[in-house]
Enzyme design. Structure first.
Site, short mmCIF file in Angstrom:
data_model
loop_
_atom_site.label_atom_id
_atom_site.label_comp_id
_atom_site.label_asym_id
_atom_site.label_seq_id
_atom_site.Cartn_x
_atom_site.Cartn_y
_atom_site.Cartn_z
N CYS A 1 -0.75 -5.22 -0.57
CA CYS A 1 -0.70 -5.37 -2.02
C CYS A 1 -1.79 -4.53 -2.70
O CYS A 1 -1.53 -3.84 -3.69
CB CYS A 1 -0.87 -6.86 -2.34
SG CYS A 1 -0.47 -7.28 -4.03
N ALA B 1 -0.41 -2.62 -11.09
CA ALA B 1 -0.56 -3.87 -10.33
C ALA B 1 0.59 -4.00 -9.34
O ALA B 1 1.62 -3.33 -9.46
CB ALA B 1 -0.57 -5.07 -11.28
N ASP B 2 0.39 -4.86 -8.37
CA ASP B 2 1.45 -5.19 -7.43
C ASP B 2 1.34 -6.67 -7.10
O ASP B 2 0.24 -7.19 -6.93
CB ASP B 2 1.34 -4.38 -6.14
CG ASP B 2 2.56 -4.60 -5.26
OD1 ASP B 2 3.64 -4.08 -5.61
OD2 ASP B 2 2.45 -5.33 -4.26
N THR B 3 2.48 -7.34 -7.05
CA THR B 3 2.52 -8.75 -6.68
C THR B 3 3.36 -8.90 -5.42
O THR B 3 4.45 -8.35 -5.33
CB THR B 3 3.12 -9.60 -7.83
OG1 THR B 3 2.31 -9.42 -9.00
CG2 THR B 3 3.17 -11.08 -7.46
N ALA C 1 -2.60 -7.68 -6.89
CA ALA C 1 -3.70 -6.72 -6.91
C ALA C 1 -3.56 -5.88 -8.17
O ALA C 1 -2.46 -5.51 -8.57
CB ALA C 1 -3.66 -5.82 -5.68
#
Length: 192
Positions: free
Chosen positions: A45, A67-69, A104
Site C-alpha cells: 500500500c 493515496a492507496d487503500t 497510505a
C-alpha cells in the site's frame, strides 16, 4: 500553491472537501497496481501511494496528493474485485472476521515526498446469503478495496472499528492535513 489530486476516487474528493480543500486539478495516475510476489499488504500500500505520486507530472507550484487503500486479511491483499464473483469471494472471506484496512498517503512537492500510512482494524458481521446477495446486486462493491465501502450500504455490516473511519473510506483526514501542511499547502489560510 495548487493541489493536484492524484486519484480518480470520488470519495477522496469528498473527504478533501471536508477539509475545505478543492484540488486545482485531478490527474489519476496510470500505474501497475499488481502486488509483487510475496509483498505484504502494508508495504504494498505504501509503495503504491508513493508510485502514484511520482507518476503524476507536476509544475513547481503544484503539490501532488495520492493515496492507496488496501484491505488485508492476514497476509492476503484484497484489492478491488474484478467482478461480482470476486466481490462475493472477498466478502465471504471477510464475513464474521476482523481485518485491517490500510490507507497510505503520499504528498509530493518537486522531488520531496511526505508519506504516512494508517492501519485500522475492522470487524465485519457474519453476512447472511440475503445480505450478501443484496449487496452484490447494489453494485456498491465496484471499485472498492475488499469489495465494500464502509460509507455506504456496507456500513450496516460493520459493527466495530478501531482506528480512523476516514482512512477506511479512503483518506485519513488528520494525517492528510499534516502532510499537506508539511509540504507547504496553505490549509488553514484564507483564500486570496
Amino acid at each position: 500553491m495548487t493541489l493536484v489530486l492524484g486519484s480518480g476516487s470520488p470519495r477522496r474528493l469528498e473527504l478533501l472537501a471536508q477539509l475545505g480543500v478543492v484540488p486545482g486539478d485531478i490527474r489519476p495516475p496510470d500505474i501497475d497496481e499488481d502486488p509483487m510476489p510475496g509483498e505484504l499488504p502494508r508495504p504494498y500500500c505504501v509503495r503504491l501511494a508513493r508510485e502514484k505520486a511520482q507518476a503524476i507530472p507536476s509544475a513547481d507550484t503544484e503539490i501532488v496528493l495520492s493515496a492507496d487503500t488496501t484491505v488485508a486479511l492476514g497476509r492476503r491483499i484484497l484489492g478491488k474485485p474484478r467482478d461480482a464473483g470476486e466481490a462475493a469471494e472477498f466478502l465471504t472471506k471477510l464475513s464474521g472476521r476482523r481485518h485491517r484496512v490500510i490507507t497510505a498517503v503520499a504528498v509530493r512537492r518537486g522531488d520531496r515526498i511526505w508519506e504516512r500510512d494508517v492501519v485500522t482494524q475492522v470487524q465485519m458481521k457474519n453476512l447472511s446469503n440475503e445480505e450478501l446477495n443484496a449487496y452484490l446486486a447494489s453494485g456498491d462493491w465496484q471499485g472498492k478495496a475488499g469489495g465494500y465501502g464502509i460509507q455506504g450500504f456496507a456500513g450496516a455490516f460493520i459493527p466495530w472499528i478501531n482506528g480512523s473511519f476516514t482512512s477506511v473510506v479512503g483518506l485519513p483526514l488528520a494525517e492528510t492535513a499534516n502532510l499537506l501542511l508539511a509540504a507547504g499547502y496553505p490549509l488553514y489560510k484564507p483564500a486570496d
